[in-house]
Motif scaffolding. Structure first.
Motif, PDB file in Angstrom:
ATOM      1  N   GLY A 254       7.386  -9.519   5.565  1.00 36.13           N
ATOM      2  CA  GLY A 254       8.600  -9.180   6.287  1.00 36.13           C
ATOM      3  C   GLY A 254       9.914  -9.297   5.303  1.00 36.13           C
ATOM      4  O   GLY A 254      10.821  -8.944   5.960  1.00 36.13           O
ATOM      5  N   ARG A 255       9.688  -9.503   4.296  1.00 39.67           N
ATOM      6  CA  ARG A 255      10.981  -9.308   3.329  1.00 39.67           C
ATOM      7  C   ARG A 255      11.476  -8.038   3.028  1.00 39.67           C
ATOM      8  O   ARG A 255      10.786  -6.902   3.266  1.00 39.67           O
ATOM      9  N   THR A 256      12.839  -7.990   2.969  1.00 40.29           N
ATOM     10  CA  THR A 256      13.598  -6.721   2.961  1.00 40.29           C
ATOM     11  C   THR A 256      14.103  -6.512   1.750  1.00 40.29           C
ATOM     12  O   THR A 256      15.308  -6.063   1.439  1.00 40.29           O
ATOM     13  N   ASP A 257      13.481  -6.878   0.572  1.00 40.77           N
ATOM     14  CA  ASP A 257      13.763  -6.484  -0.806  1.00 40.77           C
ATOM     15  C   ASP A 257      13.559  -5.098  -1.280  1.00 40.77           C
ATOM     16  O   ASP A 257      12.141  -5.046  -1.419  1.00 40.77           O
ATOM     17  N   GLY A 258      14.343  -4.263  -1.383  1.00 43.38           N
ATOM     18  CA  GLY A 258      14.046  -2.770  -1.406  1.00 43.38           C
ATOM     19  C   GLY A 258      13.365  -2.802  -2.836  1.00 43.38           C
ATOM     20  O   GLY A 258      12.457  -1.798  -2.917  1.00 43.38           O
ATOM     21  N   ALA A 259      13.977  -3.348  -3.878  1.00 38.63           N
ATOM     22  CA  ALA A 259      13.113  -3.241  -5.110  1.00 38.63           C
ATOM     23  C   ALA A 259      11.648  -3.769  -5.133  1.00 38.63           C
ATOM     24  O   ALA A 259      10.682  -2.924  -5.610  1.00 38.63           O
ATOM     25  N   GLU A 260      11.416  -4.803  -4.253  1.00 40.52           N
ATOM     26  CA  GLU A 260       9.980  -5.407  -4.497  1.00 40.52           C
ATOM     27  C   GLU A 260       9.210  -4.353  -3.700  1.00 40.52           C
ATOM     28  O   GLU A 260       8.144  -4.299  -4.021  1.00 40.52           O
ATOM     29  N   ILE A 261       9.548  -3.790  -2.441  1.00 46.80           N
ATOM     30  CA  ILE A 261       8.948  -2.948  -1.591  1.00 46.80           C
ATOM     31  C   ILE A 261       8.792  -1.503  -2.440  1.00 46.80           C
ATOM     32  O   ILE A 261       7.569  -0.941  -2.422  1.00 46.80           O
ATOM     33  N   PHE A 262       9.743  -1.118  -3.066  1.00 48.38           N
ATOM     34  CA  PHE A 262       9.522   0.373  -3.684  1.00 48.38           C
ATOM     35  C   PHE A 262       8.608   0.174  -5.079  1.00 48.38           C
ATOM     36  O   PHE A 262       7.778   0.848  -4.981  1.00 48.38           O
ATOM     37  N   ASN A 263       8.918  -0.951  -5.852  1.00 48.17           N
ATOM     38  CA  ASN A 263       7.760  -0.947  -6.909  1.00 48.17           C
ATOM     39  C   ASN A 263       6.410  -1.454  -6.457  1.00 48.17           C
ATOM     40  O   ASN A 263       5.579  -1.255  -7.315  1.00 48.17           O
ATOM     41  N   ASN A 264       6.299  -2.181  -5.330  1.00 44.41           N
ATOM     42  CA  ASN A 264       4.902  -2.515  -5.250  1.00 44.41           C
ATOM     43  C   ASN A 264       4.403  -1.900  -3.960  1.00 44.41           C
ATOM     44  O   ASN A 264       2.993  -2.003  -3.582  1.00 44.41           O
ATOM     45  N   GLY A 265       5.018  -0.915  -3.345  1.00 40.65           N
ATOM     46  CA  GLY A 265       4.617  -0.352  -2.267  1.00 40.65           C
ATOM     47  C   GLY A 265       4.163   1.187  -2.562  1.00 40.65           C
ATOM     48  O   GLY A 265       3.882   1.632  -3.945  1.00 40.65           O
ATOM     49  N   PRO A 266       3.975   2.122  -1.593  1.00 40.60           N
ATOM     50  CA  PRO A 266       3.536   3.283  -1.747  1.00 40.60           C
ATOM     51  C   PRO A 266       4.751   4.490  -2.422  1.00 40.60           C
ATOM     52  O   PRO A 266       4.504   5.445  -2.969  1.00 40.60           O
ATOM     53  N   CYS A 267       5.794   3.703  -2.575  1.00 38.59           N
ATOM     54  CA  CYS A 267       7.156   4.465  -2.850  1.00 38.59           C
ATOM     55  C   CYS A 267       7.047   4.986  -4.132  1.00 38.59           C
ATOM     56  O   CYS A 267       7.309   6.267  -4.539  1.00 38.59           O
ATOM     57  N   THR A 268       6.858   4.138  -5.223  1.00 39.14           N
ATOM     58  CA  THR A 268       6.906   4.330  -6.519  1.00 39.14           C
ATOM     59  C   THR A 268       5.971   5.269  -7.399  1.00 39.14           C
ATOM     60  O   THR A 268       6.255   6.194  -8.004  1.00 39.14           O
ATOM     61  N   GLY A 269       4.972   5.419  -6.254  1.00 37.28           N
ATOM     62  CA  GLY A 269       3.746   6.517  -6.952  1.00 37.28           C
ATOM     63  C   GLY A 269       4.511   7.879  -6.814  1.00 37.28           C
ATOM     64  O   GLY A 269       4.034   8.855  -7.614  1.00 37.28           O
ATOM     65  N   CYS A 270       5.063   8.208  -5.830  1.00 37.42           N
ATOM     66  CA  CYS A 270       5.714   9.872  -5.811  1.00 37.42           C
ATOM     67  C   CYS A 270       7.157   9.870  -6.325  1.00 37.42           C
ATOM     68  O   CYS A 270       7.439  10.977  -6.903  1.00 37.42           O
ATOM     69  N   HIS A 271       8.112   8.825  -5.814  1.00 32.44           N
ATOM     70  CA  HIS A 271       9.266   9.147  -6.385  1.00 32.44           C
ATOM     71  C   HIS A 271       9.677   8.879  -7.724  1.00 32.44           C
ATOM     72  O   HIS A 271      10.731   9.230  -8.195  1.00 32.44           O
TER      73      HIS A 271
END
Length: 174
Positions: free
Chosen positions: A88-105
């Motif tokens: 539930g954390r809302t740290d944008g950097a953590e989610i971007f780097n460890n989630g599906p976002c970084t793969g495409c962006h």
């Protein structure tokens, strides 16, 4: 010859009557044995019956009921938050780097805007950050590619997606 036929019919009738009595006796004997045998209960059938007659809901009455209702609501909330990624954390950097976002962006795959002024920075200036957040949450089909809703991870919350978009826009200004 007629007496001979009558004698045959009498004997034949007696044989048929005897066979009917034997069949009737066997039927009664089988019925008697069937009543004496105790069949074990089938657990599947019993469980199905218990499921059919189980109460649909629960009744919460008085102080005890209010406490039980509060405990049930807390358990339901805990079950919902247990499936949220990143706890539930809302740290944008953590989610971007460890989630599906970084793969495409990071590489600009499928027309995804990169984290620079020409990529996400230009789209933020053109469309506004709120529109980017809306498209990130709901998904977007553009001329260059498709952005799946919540980046392809439907378990992410709207607040987490907002934090990721804000992080990406902040990175484009560096």
């Amino acid at each position: 010859m007629r007496t001979h036929d009558l004698a045959f019919l009498k004997r034949f009738s007696m044989v048929i009557a005897f066979l009917v009595l034997v069949a009737l006796g066997l039927i009664l004997f089988a019925h008697h044995l069937n009543n004496k045998v105790v069949y074990p209960a089938d657990p599947v059938v019993e469980q199905n019956m218990k499921d059919r007659i189980a109460p649909v809901g629960a009744v919460y009455a008085g102080a005890t009921g209010a406490a039980a209702q509060a405990a049930a609501a807390a358990a339901a909330t805990a079950a919902l938050t247990a499936n949220v990624p990143f706890e539930g954390r809302t740290d944008g950097a953590e989610i971007f780097n460890n989630g599906p976002c970084t793969g495409c962006h990071t590489a600009g795959v499928g027309g995804a805007p990169k984290l620079d002024a020409a990529g996400i920075g230009a789209r933020a200036a053109q469309q506004g950050v709120e529109e980017l957040i809306k498209k990130a949450i709901e998904g977007f089909t553009g001329s260059a590619g498709v952005m799946p809703a919540k980046g392809g991870n439907p378990a992410l919350t709207d607040d987490q997606m907002k934090a990721v978009v804000e992080y990406m826009v902040a990175q484009s200004k560096k």
